[in-house]
Design a protein around this motif. Structure first.
Motif, PDB file in Angstrom:
ATOM      1  N   SER A   1      43.292  95.887  -8.450  1.00  0.00           N
ATOM      2  CA  SER A   1      42.986  97.562  -8.233  1.00  0.00           C
ATOM      3  C   SER A   1      43.294  98.096  -7.088  1.00  0.00           C
ATOM      4  CB  SER A   1      41.797  97.275  -8.328  1.00  0.00           C
ATOM      5  OG  SER A   1      40.836  96.819  -9.523  1.00  0.00           O
ATOM      6  N   ARG A   2      44.100  99.196  -6.795  1.00  0.00           N
ATOM      7  CA  ARG A   2      44.526  99.917  -5.861  1.00  0.00           C
ATOM      8  C   ARG A   2      43.681 100.264  -4.956  1.00  0.00           C
ATOM      9  NH1 ARG A   2      50.060 101.669  -5.759  1.00  0.00           N
ATOM     10  NH2 ARG A   2      50.358 100.157  -6.754  1.00  0.00           N
TER      11      ARG A   2
ATOM     12  N   ASN B   1      34.270  87.071 -10.764  1.00  0.00           N
ATOM     13  CA  ASN B   1      34.441  87.967  -8.673  1.00  0.00           C
ATOM     14  C   ASN B   1      35.768  88.045  -8.798  1.00  0.00           C
ATOM     15  OD1 ASN B   1      31.830  89.511  -9.021  1.00  0.00           O
ATOM     16  ND2 ASN B   1      31.233  87.685  -7.938  1.00  0.00           N
TER      17      ASN B   1
ATOM     18  N   LEU C   1      38.382  89.075 -11.282  1.00  0.00           N
ATOM     19  CA  LEU C   1      39.573  90.132 -12.472  1.00  0.00           C
ATOM     20  C   LEU C   1      39.089  91.837 -11.991  1.00  0.00           C
ATOM     21  CD1 LEU C   1      38.443  88.660 -15.972  1.00  0.00           C
ATOM     22  CD2 LEU C   1      40.016  88.417 -14.288  1.00  0.00           C
ATOM     23  N   ILE C   2      37.207  91.258 -10.819  1.00  0.00           N
ATOM     24  CA  ILE C   2      37.646  92.844 -10.598  1.00  0.00           C
ATOM     25  C   ILE C   2      38.741  93.675  -9.723  1.00  0.00           C
ATOM     26  CG2 ILE C   2      34.764  93.099 -10.819  1.00  0.00           C
ATOM     27  CD1 ILE C   2      35.212  92.118  -7.355  1.00  0.00           C
ATOM     28  N   TYR C   3      39.553  92.691  -8.749  1.00  0.00           N
ATOM     29  CA  TYR C   3      40.069  93.342  -8.016  1.00  0.00           C
ATOM     30  C   TYR C   3      41.253  93.526  -8.912  1.00  0.00           C
ATOM     31  CZ  TYR C   3      36.922  91.504  -4.679  1.00  0.00           C
ATOM     32  OH  TYR C   3      36.070  91.232  -4.139  1.00  0.00           O
ATOM     33  N   PHE C   4      41.749  93.167  -9.907  1.00  0.00           N
ATOM     34  CA  PHE C   4      42.779  93.555 -10.779  1.00  0.00           C
ATOM     35  C   PHE C   4      42.797  94.558 -11.832  1.00  0.00           C
ATOM     36  CE2 PHE C   4      43.450  88.794 -11.874  1.00  0.00           C
ATOM     37  CZ  PHE C   4      43.287  88.499 -10.156  1.00  0.00           C
ATOM     38  N   ASP C   5      43.662  95.725 -11.933  1.00  0.00           N
ATOM     39  CA  ASP C   5      43.271  96.411 -13.133  1.00  0.00           C
ATOM     40  C   ASP C   5      43.355  95.975 -14.283  1.00  0.00           C
ATOM     41  OD1 ASP C   5      45.934  96.345 -14.501  1.00  0.00           O
ATOM     42  OD2 ASP C   5      47.293  98.032 -13.389  1.00  0.00           O
TER      43      ASP C   5
ATOM     44  N   GLN D   1      44.170  92.403 -15.957  1.00  0.00           N
ATOM     45  CA  GLN D   1      42.985  91.623 -16.995  1.00  0.00           C
ATOM     46  C   GLN D   1      42.782  91.108 -18.006  1.00  0.00           C
ATOM     47  OE1 GLN D   1      39.872  94.087 -16.443  1.00  0.00           O
ATOM     48  NE2 GLN D   1      39.287  93.826 -14.474  1.00  0.00           N
TER      49      GLN D   1
ATOM     50  N   GLY E   1      32.302  87.362 -13.547  1.00  0.00           N
ATOM     51  CA  GLY E   1      30.990  87.878 -12.861  1.00  0.00           C
ATOM     52  C   GLY E   1      29.776  88.605 -13.090  1.00  0.00           C
TER      53      GLY E   1
ATOM     54  N   GLU F   1      31.865  91.996 -14.439  1.00  0.00           N
ATOM     55  CA  GLU F   1      32.472  92.031 -15.081  1.00  0.00           C
ATOM     56  C   GLU F   1      32.193  91.765 -17.032  1.00  0.00           C
ATOM     57  OE1 GLU F   1      35.320  89.614 -11.468  1.00  0.00           O
ATOM     58  OE2 GLU F   1      34.558  88.696 -12.649  1.00  0.00           O
TER      59      GLU F   1
END
Lengths: 192, 268
Positions: B25-26, B211, B213-217, B221, B241, B244
């Motif tokens: 996630s950018r 918590n 996958l929240i950092y992936f687009d 995911q 999470g 998610e």
């Protein structure tokens, strides 16, 4: 104050609040007109608990639907989004939300600064940030980002705030375009 | 820092070291990089980039800092309560229980589950695979040592998850640290594993990835969820999470959500 303020469309309104801000939202949200042409993003300091009833409570009498954000939800106009407890809330360039469970900022997660900075980055001069009552410095740095990206900043008049510290800190340490009471806030938001 | 700068840095990381952060996630990634640039007092982006390109020791720190390593024991007690009451009794019927904590960071959640398994009398027939892309955090998992000042809160969460023991019986306090029981660590297998680039390595009965996958687009995911799908035995469980979801993912039809907690059962 900038002259073109009200002629410029609003891309997103982001509202930060801490102690004493819920009462303001209970009065403010119901008097906002329905089908706002921009999204409203709420970042509130609150107790970290599993109960997600806050979004339901905020929904009542509100003419724009309130939703607690889940990962990758799209950011759509006419919706009121609530940052979930214990996550930072960010906006991506493709207008979806990202959540972040990193270190607290200003002893807070969600941190108002984090979301203000993210909204400033994505919406630039179309960002509008509103800071309400609170006893914390959160929001001031975010205001600086919003201003440096050309956006607009509003604070609750500290005289009307249950906890004047947070809006007062923003006034003295950043750049604020409007200092307003609740009725004035609603007037301005409804004309954005 | 411009978006183009981030692109340059991510290209370097991939070309030189094989780390692929392009589908993170950018917004969150950029914030981490800006934060690190400021903490490590780089006068400009160019200096940060030079350091990352030329100093392998710094690269380690860089990767550790731009990925989020904040975690806690028994986070979301109601989730652990559901594991205790709904999942472990089912897993207990199996002769052997394989669990994968993907992106486990410093391992607080791994130890939480080990405690649940122990209390259900299932730990002796369980193995907990704990993986992360950072070797440094895995060292902490192996040691099982966490800050003592967190124990009050962890103890409260443990009780809220349905725990009935005195939480302090699970660790020994020493010099501000809590060292968790060796009997828990014995069942934990640590290994580096990068969800972006590494494949399936076993078949599991329960995969926990909370918590991360929240950092992936979305694309990444989907790729990771496919990896989990391929790594789960039939009727295995996947736990994500609280914010998610599997909804709208490519594998959603292979799973059924169990209850209000973010736990899915593989149905095909």
């Amino acid at each position: 104050m900038e002259e073109d303020s009200l002629n410029r469309p609003c891309g997103a309104l982001v509202i930060g609040g801490s102690a004493g801000s819920l009462q303001v939202l209970f009065q403010l949200l119901p008097i906002l007109k329905p089908a706002l042409t921009f999204p409203v993003i709420l970042v509130l300091h609150r107790r970290n608990s599993a109960d997600s009833t806050l979004s339901e409570v905020l929904s009542s009498k509100n003419q724009n639907p309130v939703k607690e954000v889940e990962d990758k939800d799209p950011v759509l106009p006419g919706n009121v989004y609530l940052a979930p407890a214990d996550y930072h809330l960010l906006v991506e360039r493709d207008f979806t939300f990202s959540l972040d469970y990193s270190e607290k900022v200003n002893f807070s997660r969600p941190s108002i600064d984090v979301t203000f900075e993210s909204v400033a980055e994505v919406y630039g001069r179309l960002a509008v940030a509103l800071l309400l009552s609170g006893a914390n410095e959160d929001g001031t740095k975010g205001f600086l980002s919003v201003k440096s990206s050309g956006g607009r900043t509003i604070v609750q008049d500290p005289e009307t705030a249950q906890m004047p510290f947070m809006p007062h800190h923003a006034i003295t340490h950043s750049s604020v375009d409007y200092i307003l009471n609740i009725t004035q806030m609603a007037d301005l938001i409804n004309r954005l | 820092m411009e978006d183009e700068d981030i692109d340059l840095l991510l290209t370097d990381l991939f070309d030189l070291y094989g780390y692929d952060f392009t589908n993170y996630s950018r917004a969150s990634l950029k914030r981490r990089i800006v934060r690190l640039c400021s903490i490590d007092k780089f006068p400009s982006f160019a200096e940060l980039r030079y350091k990352v390109r030329t100093d392998e020791a710094y690269l380690k720190r860089f990767v550790e800092e731009i990925t989020v390593n904040v975690t806690e024991m028994f986070r979301d007690p109601s989730f652990y309560k559901s594991l205790r009451e709904d999942i472990l009794p089912v897993l207990g019927t199996k002769p052997f229980i394989r669990v994968w904590h993907a992106g486990c960071s410093t391992g607080e959640e791994v130890y939480s589950l080990a405690i649940l398994l122990k209390e259900a009398n299932l730990l002796r027939k369980s193995l907990l695979y704990a993986t992360d892309l950072n070797p440094t955090v895995l060292e902490k998992v192996r040691k099982g040592i966490f800050p003592l000042n967190q124990m009050k809160q962890y103890s409260e969460s443990y009780i809220a998850s349905g725990g009935v023991n005195d939480f302090s019986t699970y660790y020994t306090a020493n010099y501000g640290q809590a060292k968790f029981d060796q009997s828990l660590a014995e069942k934990i297998i640590i290994s580096t594993h990068n969800l972006v680039s590494d494949g399936s390595f076993n078949e599991f009965d329960l995969i926990l990835c909370r918590n991360v996958l929240i950092y992936f687009d979305k694309d990444l995911q989907d790729r990771v969820l496919k990896l989990f799908d391929a790594s789960l035995g039939s009727l295995g469980y996947l736990a994500l999470g609280t914010k998610e979801t599997l909804k709208f993912s490519v594998v959603q039809h292979n799973f059924k959500q169990l209850n209000r907690e973010k736990i899915w059962k593989k149905i095909v």
